[in-house]
Design a protein around this motif. Structure first.
Motif, mmCIF file in Angstrom:
data_model
loop_
_atom_site.group_PDB
_atom_site.id
_atom_site.type_symbol
_atom_site.label_atom_id
_atom_site.label_comp_id
_atom_site.label_asym_id
_atom_site.label_seq_id
_atom_site.Cartn_x
_atom_site.Cartn_y
_atom_site.Cartn_z
ATOM 1 N N HIS A 72 13.202 -18.486 -4.778
ATOM 2 C CA HIS A 72 13.537 -18.073 -5.896
ATOM 3 C C HIS A 72 15.355 -17.177 -6.965
ATOM 4 C CE1 HIS A 72 9.643 -17.950 -7.908
ATOM 5 N NE2 HIS A 72 8.693 -18.160 -6.819
ATOM 6 N N GLN A 73 15.737 -17.505 -7.248
ATOM 7 C CA GLN A 73 17.269 -17.435 -7.555
ATOM 8 C C GLN A 73 17.156 -15.402 -7.581
ATOM 9 O OE1 GLN A 73 18.087 -20.146 -5.699
ATOM 10 N NE2 GLN A 73 20.344 -19.248 -7.043
ATOM 11 N N ALA A 74 16.145 -15.021 -9.048
ATOM 12 C CA ALA A 74 16.688 -13.560 -9.778
ATOM 13 C C ALA A 74 16.456 -12.450 -7.999
ATOM 14 C CB ALA A 74 16.097 -12.921 -10.755
ATOM 15 N N VAL A 75 17.572 -11.458 -7.748
ATOM 16 C CA VAL A 75 16.324 -10.182 -7.555
ATOM 17 C C VAL A 75 16.790 -9.140 -8.320
ATOM 18 C CG1 VAL A 75 16.834 -9.486 -4.621
ATOM 19 C CG2 VAL A 75 17.030 -11.849 -4.925
ATOM 20 N N GLU A 76 16.232 -8.742 -7.802
ATOM 21 C CA GLU A 76 15.884 -7.307 -8.280
ATOM 22 C C GLU A 76 16.344 -5.692 -8.332
ATOM 23 O OE1 GLU A 76 12.892 -7.162 -12.777
ATOM 24 O OE2 GLU A 76 11.968 -7.081 -10.378
ATOM 25 N N VAL A 77 17.334 -5.441 -8.498
ATOM 26 C CA VAL A 77 18.509 -4.187 -7.379
ATOM 27 C C VAL A 77 17.579 -3.032 -7.835
ATOM 28 C CG1 VAL A 77 20.149 -3.621 -6.120
ATOM 29 C CG2 VAL A 77 19.815 -6.017 -6.522
ATOM 30 N N VAL A 78 16.911 -2.353 -7.390
ATOM 31 C CA VAL A 78 16.170 -1.259 -8.510
ATOM 32 C C VAL A 78 16.971 -0.073 -7.855
ATOM 33 C CG1 VAL A 78 13.656 -0.044 -8.252
ATOM 34 C CG2 VAL A 78 13.924 -2.436 -8.442
ATOM 35 N N ARG A 79 17.696 0.789 -8.825
ATOM 36 C CA ARG A 79 17.660 2.260 -9.191
ATOM 37 C C ARG A 79 16.948 3.309 -8.831
ATOM 38 N NH1 ARG A 79 21.390 1.430 -12.631
ATOM 39 N NH2 ARG A 79 23.084 1.242 -11.482
ATOM 40 N N ALA A 80 16.506 3.765 -7.810
ATOM 41 C CA ALA A 80 16.116 5.203 -8.173
ATOM 42 C C ALA A 80 16.641 6.221 -8.510
ATOM 43 C CB ALA A 80 15.188 5.508 -6.283
ATOM 44 N N LEU A 81 15.847 7.384 -9.041
ATOM 45 C CA LEU A 81 16.894 8.548 -9.529
ATOM 46 C C LEU A 81 17.778 8.964 -8.270
ATOM 47 C CD1 LEU A 81 14.219 10.274 -11.545
ATOM 48 C CD2 LEU A 81 15.860 8.903 -12.174
ATOM 49 N N GLN A 82 17.625 8.916 -6.753
ATOM 50 C CA GLN A 82 18.452 9.342 -5.951
ATOM 51 C C GLN A 82 19.592 8.180 -5.768
ATOM 52 O OE1 GLN A 82 15.001 8.592 -6.098
ATOM 53 N NE2 GLN A 82 13.698 10.312 -5.225
ATOM 54 N N THR A 83 19.475 7.092 -5.359
ATOM 55 C CA THR A 83 19.933 5.921 -5.015
ATOM 56 C C THR A 83 22.019 6.409 -5.264
ATOM 57 O OG1 THR A 83 18.549 4.634 -6.077
ATOM 58 C CG2 THR A 83 20.494 3.826 -4.780
ATOM 59 N N ASP A 84 22.145 5.959 -4.661
ATOM 60 C CA ASP A 84 24.098 6.015 -4.374
ATOM 61 C C ASP A 84 24.451 5.143 -4.950
ATOM 62 O OD1 ASP A 84 23.515 8.331 -3.270
ATOM 63 O OD2 ASP A 84 24.673 7.394 -1.094
ATOM 64 N N VAL A 100 10.435 3.566 -5.952
ATOM 65 C CA VAL A 100 10.884 3.344 -5.066
ATOM 66 C C VAL A 100 11.407 4.791 -5.508
ATOM 67 C CG1 VAL A 100 13.264 2.568 -4.692
ATOM 68 C CG2 VAL A 100 11.696 1.613 -5.929
ATOM 69 N N THR A 101 11.223 5.832 -6.174
ATOM 70 C CA THR A 101 11.968 7.352 -6.348
ATOM 71 C C THR A 101 10.509 7.821 -5.908
ATOM 72 O OG1 THR A 101 13.089 6.501 -8.391
ATOM 73 C CG2 THR A 101 12.020 9.434 -8.151
ATOM 74 N N ASP A 102 9.838 7.767 -5.605
ATOM 75 C CA ASP A 102 8.635 8.611 -4.886
ATOM 76 C C ASP A 102 8.930 8.448 -3.479
ATOM 77 O OD1 ASP A 102 7.465 10.112 -7.202
ATOM 78 O OD2 ASP A 102 5.384 8.071 -6.757
ATOM 79 N N LEU A 103 8.879 6.635 -2.383
ATOM 80 C CA LEU A 103 9.084 6.648 -1.646
ATOM 81 C C LEU A 103 10.823 7.486 -1.025
ATOM 82 C CD1 LEU A 103 8.513 2.545 -1.819
ATOM 83 C CD2 LEU A 103 6.707 4.536 -0.748
ATOM 84 N N ASP A 159 1.063 -1.077 0.088
ATOM 85 C CA ASP A 159 0.327 0.304 0.156
ATOM 86 C C ASP A 159 0.739 1.466 -0.010
ATOM 87 O OD1 ASP A 159 -1.309 2.204 2.080
ATOM 88 O OD2 ASP A 159 -2.691 1.002 1.035
ATOM 89 N N ALA A 160 0.549 2.004 -0.797
ATOM 90 C CA ALA A 160 1.801 3.290 -1.111
ATOM 91 C C ALA A 160 1.494 3.901 -0.105
ATOM 92 C CB ALA A 160 1.366 4.160 -2.496
ATOM 93 N N GLU A 161 0.519 4.286 0.285
ATOM 94 C CA GLU A 161 -0.002 5.156 1.438
ATOM 95 C C GLU A 161 1.290 4.990 3.031
ATOM 96 O OE1 GLU A 161 0.186 8.443 1.388
ATOM 97 O OE2 GLU A 161 -0.462 8.282 -0.885
ATOM 98 N N LEU A 162 0.909 3.805 2.916
ATOM 99 C CA LEU A 162 1.546 2.842 4.407
ATOM 100 C C LEU A 162 3.189 2.800 3.996
ATOM 101 C CD1 LEU A 162 1.175 1.027 7.014
ATOM 102 C CD2 LEU A 162 0.917 -0.980 5.651
ATOM 103 N N LYS A 163 3.147 2.172 2.949
ATOM 104 C CA LYS A 163 4.785 2.632 2.254
ATOM 105 C C LYS A 163 5.669 3.541 2.955
ATOM 106 C CE LYS A 163 5.193 -1.754 -0.020
ATOM 107 N NZ LYS A 163 6.207 -2.236 0.697
ATOM 108 N N LYS A 164 4.600 4.741 2.673
ATOM 109 C CA LYS A 164 5.332 6.034 2.252
ATOM 110 C C LYS A 164 5.546 6.030 4.434
ATOM 111 C CE LYS A 164 4.544 7.501 -1.695
ATOM 112 N NZ LYS A 164 3.090 8.791 -2.621
ATOM 113 N N ALA A 165 4.624 6.018 5.083
ATOM 114 C CA ALA A 165 3.789 6.367 6.300
ATOM 115 C C ALA A 165 5.483 5.641 7.200
ATOM 116 C CB ALA A 165 2.762 6.176 6.804
ATOM 117 N N VAL A 166 5.053 4.126 6.741
ATOM 118 C CA VAL A 166 6.192 3.867 8.007
ATOM 119 C C VAL A 166 8.014 4.300 7.146
ATOM 120 C CG1 VAL A 166 7.747 1.437 8.364
ATOM 121 C CG2 VAL A 166 5.115 1.555 8.322
#
Length: 293
Positions: free
Chosen positions: A153-165, A128-131, A98-105
């Motif tokens: 499951h063997q694959a894990v996506e590492v997601v680069r937000a616009l801000q991520t170092d 992820v960029t919004d969060l 839930d987007a709002e729950l995630k943002k709040a947490v």
């Protein structure tokens, strides 16, 4: 020297539901200390029971010993106090989708933890960029998209937000490799990489089934044997949960307006009828009715 610790020996998880329990099991099995935060002790106890049951299955299969199980459970600590997470090298958000729950947490956690502590989200539909935008020092925020169950499951996506170092992306990829998984680095886009392809494919199959192209069994067998897929698409939908697929494809459609992600009418109807797949005993390939459960 890296800004972020290289091996993340102590990892905190926010949420001890289906995804949180799988990730906790995976991390603890790698020898790491895991601290799980949730709203009450009953939820924490239920999560611990779920992890123990998953480990018992591995014991029965001969893949682990009782001693291994005890060691893994011994590395997992539950808490309802945010301050207990201050010792973590990495925080993994795994609350409901839930987007709002995630943002709040994340906003709350971000103000209470040291600013250098990296935070990753397990979301598969929220930007992820919004969060990250809601957090101080948002270069420390990225996505770490495990597939359920995380232990298999063997694959894990590492997601680069616009801000991520970039350094954090490298460290997370190393973590994934240390867990025995394969890291796939992807940009923050609706559906990331795997779901961006999978969701439209599954929608097409549902529509073809509804059009009477073939029976559900024949569609699955044809794609399993013809293309070498391990699991046919309709059996896969039953396993994922039709409601889960509907939620995901609606989210990507809302973000992109791409007709490939528009949910087929039959999918909506089956969800409305409670035919959600394995979780209800009725779906495309599962014919047992809910009433007979």
């Amino acid at each position: 020297m890296s800004e972020y610790t290289n091996d993340f020996r102590t990892i905190a998880i926010l949420g001890f539901g289906a995804m949180g329990t799988g990730i906790a099991q995976l991390l603890a099995a790698s020898g790491r200390k895991v601290i799980v935060l949730d709203v009450d002790t009953a939820t924490l106890d239920a999560g611990t029971t779920a992890v123990a049951a998953a480990l018992d299955t591995r014991i029965t299969a001969g893949a682990m010993t009782v001693q291994d199980k005890d060691a893994i459970l011994g590395r997992i600590t539950g808490t309802t106090t945010v301050a207990d997470l201050a010792v973590a090298d990495l925080v993994v958000e795994a609350v409901p989708e839930d987007a709002e729950l995630k943002k709040a947490v994340l906003a709350e956690i971000g103000t209470l933890l040291p600013e250098q502590t990296p935070i990753v989200t397990t979301t598969d539909t929220v930007s992820v960029t919004d969060l990250a935008a809601a957090l101080p020092n948002n270069g420390r925020v990225a996505g770490l998209h495990f597939f359920n169950p995380a232990s298999t499951h063997q694959a894990v996506e590492v997601v680069r937000a616009l801000q991520t170092d970039e350094d954090l992306i490298e460290r997370l990829s190393e973590l994934v490799a240390d867990l025995g998984k394969v890291a796939v680095v992807v940009p923050d886009r609706p559906g990331f990489l795997i779901n961006a392809m999978l969701l439209s494919y599954l929608n097409d199959v549902v529509q073809e089934f509804d059009d009477g192209l073939a029976t559900a069994e024949d569609i699955d067998v044809a794609l399993e044997l013809g293309l070498g897929y391990k699991t046919g698409p309709l059996a896969l939908l039953d396993r994922i949960g039709l409601d889960e697929h509907l939620r995901n494809t609606e989210a990507v459609y809302a973000a992109t307006s791409d007709s490939r992600y528009a949910p087929p009418p039959l999918l909506r109807q089956m969800v409305a009828a409670g035919r959600l797949g394995e979780k209800t005993g009725s779906g495309f390939r599962i014919t047992r009715t809910q009433e007979s459960n």
